[in-house]
Design an enzyme around this catalytic site. Structure first.
Site, short mmCIF file in Angstrom:
data_model
loop_
_atom_site.label_atom_id
_atom_site.label_comp_id
_atom_site.label_asym_id
_atom_site.label_seq_id
_atom_site.Cartn_x
_atom_site.Cartn_y
_atom_site.Cartn_z
CG LEU A 261 -22.65 -50.80 108.75
CD1 LEU A 261 -22.00 -51.54 109.91
CD2 LEU A 261 -24.15 -51.05 108.74
CB SER B 112 -7.17 -51.52 111.84
OG SER B 112 -6.63 -52.15 112.98
N GLY C 4 -12.34 -51.45 105.85
CA GLY C 4 -12.41 -52.68 105.05
C GLY C 4 -13.77 -53.33 105.19
CB VAL D 257 -8.02 -43.32 109.79
CG1 VAL D 257 -8.15 -41.81 109.63
CG2 VAL D 257 -7.55 -43.95 108.48
CE LYS E 192 -33.02 -64.12 101.59
NZ LYS E 192 -32.55 -62.80 102.03
#
Length: 516
Positions: free
Chosen positions: A337, A44, A17, A190, A83
């Site tokens: 990431l 999770s 997520g 998972v 910004k």
């Protein structure tokens, strides 16, 4: 609606997520809103979201608009502030600062590029600074704000803007958006991945034994890289020789005073420190090299320099700079990431999530997973990552600091051939190499080069064809005009209060678990 494509993707599974997972889910939900493809996201609550306040760049607002989301509603829901750019302190030398603004710097003088005309004026002793003509910089420096498109007959119209947002609130907002459009959320961790005979992913298995099958899998599992790394074993291109920082310590604080309309990036002895003010609180962090600084020293430096009471315990995040050799492999696409990370200096993490999904939708496969589509996707995304890497390295490799071991090592670090070529071209005549669909435009490179003391040896000869008095008259008139127009604007805090005030945030759960 029934599938008309005989081999269409019927099920997309997003593993993870956070910002990456829910941006991916929101985009897929929007584009498949009429059905034809099921989307399921597994996450999770135990794992949580990295991020205590994130900074974006202007294309992020294109994402919000493309999803049909009301900008004011989004700002209020994510505690966002505006910004106009980034203020860099102590990067060139201690005691010096500069801005990297969003938007234009000046405007064409006849058929001539503003920057070349300014270089000619500087070569003749003109006293102006480049940022005197950047509306984003002048507003940021005065703490003022106005939506540029609402100032059409003003020099302010040349500015652009992005947002400072709460990463957890983005995930929450986009989760609501995606779920109301049919995305199924499954709670769980998972633990196993089952593959087909050709090595592609067939299904994932959760801790509770539940299995989820899919045709296309999007790996948003963060640094764990569960699918692209652990399952498919796609190699990682490590860039830590070029970018020495590998760790960050972060903390949230309560705002004291008005939020400034820019991201603050202040160079420190072994890295740099950020401050990202939202409407009610600020995200703070110290990005540093663990070879040059201990965790205790990093935490002490951050805590000593934050403004306002801390709302959580400082939290450490380890990272490795680089990217997977392929972000799309077989039937897995890594987003966020899981695919790669370039340190947060220019706030590109959320942009790369959006770009990753945007390109996936452009090159969307069927169940044959044509290698040609994956190859083009990987080429385009690699170009994005490498462009951003080069732009960030530019901030380091041009420093004149040699006061600590970190800065001395930074000056010796290798730089890519592509950055060497860009810098050589710029140093010769102020010309910039522009690729297709690049993220950082000329004003960005010009701002950082000038801010770090890199100025071309000469301007282009064509600038001599502009009457010199027209150049100086333009500079002499537009600088005070822009300053006066900005002086009449509301402060950033006043603009937020009048147009998009966010309710006070819920208390942050504390203490936070330290991530090593």
């Amino acid at each position: 609606m029934t599938n008309t494509h005989p081999n269409a993707i019927r099920k997309i599974v997003i593993v993870g997520g956070g910002s990456a997972g829910w941006i991916s889910a929101a985009m897929l939900a929007h584009y498949f809103k009429d059905g034809g493809c099921a989307v399921e996201l597994i996450e999770s609550e135990e794992i949580g979201t990295i991020g205590v306040g994130e900074s974006t760049i202007p294309p992020f607002l294109q994402l919000i608009a493309s999803l049909g989301i009301d900008e004011r509603e989004f700002i209020q829901a994510t505690q966002a502030s505006f910004k106009l750019g980034i203020r860099f302190e102590d990067w060139k030398r201690k005691g010096q600062h500069y801005y990297h603004p969003f938007g234009a710097i000046g405007g064409p003088i006849g058929p001539h590029e503003f920057y070349q005309c300014w270089l000619r004026a500087k070569a003749n002793g003109h006293p102006s600074e480049l940022q005197d003509f950047a509306p984003g910089t002048v507003m940021a420096d005065q703490g003022k704000f106005m939506l540029p498109f609402k100032a059409q007959r003003s020099l302010i119209a040349g500015a652009s803007y992005a947002l400072h947002i709460d990463a957890r609130l983005i995930a929450k907002f986009l989760r609501d958006f995606a779920e109301t459009r049919g995305v199924k959320r499954t709670e769980g961790i998972v633990t196993d991945v089952v593959t087909h005979s050709d090595g592609s992913v067939a299904k994932v298995v959760m801790k509770n034994g539940q299995e989820v099958e899919g045709d296309l899998f999007i790996d948003c599992s963060g640094f764990r890289a569960l699918l692209i790394g652990k399952t498919l074993d796609v190699p990682f291109n490590d860039w830590s020789d070029m970018l020495l920082c590998d760790r960050a310590v972060v903390v949230q604080t309560q705002n004291i005073g008005e939020p400034h309309p820019y991201t603050l990036s202040k160079a420190e002895d072994a890295g740099w420190r950020w401050r990202i003010p939202l409407q009610h609180r600020a995200g703070n962090g110290y990005v540093f090299s663990s070879r040059h600084l201990s965790d205790d020293e990093a935490r002490a430096t951050l805590v000593r320099n934050v403004q306002g009471p801390m709302l959580m315990n400082p939290m450490f995040i380890a990272f490795k700079t680089g990217m997977r050799q392929r972000l799309w492999d077989k039937n897995v696409v890594a987003v966020g990431l899981a695919g790669g990370f370039i340190e947060p200096l220019e706030s590109t993490a959320l942009h790369l999530i959006y770009r990753g999904m945007d390109f996936l939708l452009r090159f969307f496969p069927d169940r044959d997973f044509s290698p040609a589509l994956a190859a083009e996707y990987n080429r385009r995304m690699t170009a994005d990552y490498e462009e951003i890497r080069d732009f960030i390295v530019l901030h380091y490799c041009t420093t004149q600091r040699d006061d600590t071991p970190f800065w001395r090592d930074v000056r010796q670090a290798p730089i890519s051939e592509t950055l060497k070529a860009r810098m050589a071209l710029f140093k010769a005549h102020g010309v910039l190499r522009e690729g297709v669909d690049e993220m950082f435009r000329n004003p960005s490179w010009q701002s950082v080069m000038e801010g770090m003391g890199v100025r071309p040896q000469r301007y282009q000869q064509l600038a001599d064809t502009a009457p010199y008095e027209v150049i100086t008259q333009t500079l002499d008139q537009s600088k005070p005009m822009l300053a006066a127009q900005v002086a009449g604007l509301p402060s950033h805090g006043e603009f937020l209060a009048a147009n998009c005030p966010a309710p006070p945030p819920e208390p942050v759960a504390a203490p936070f678990k330290t991530v090593a």
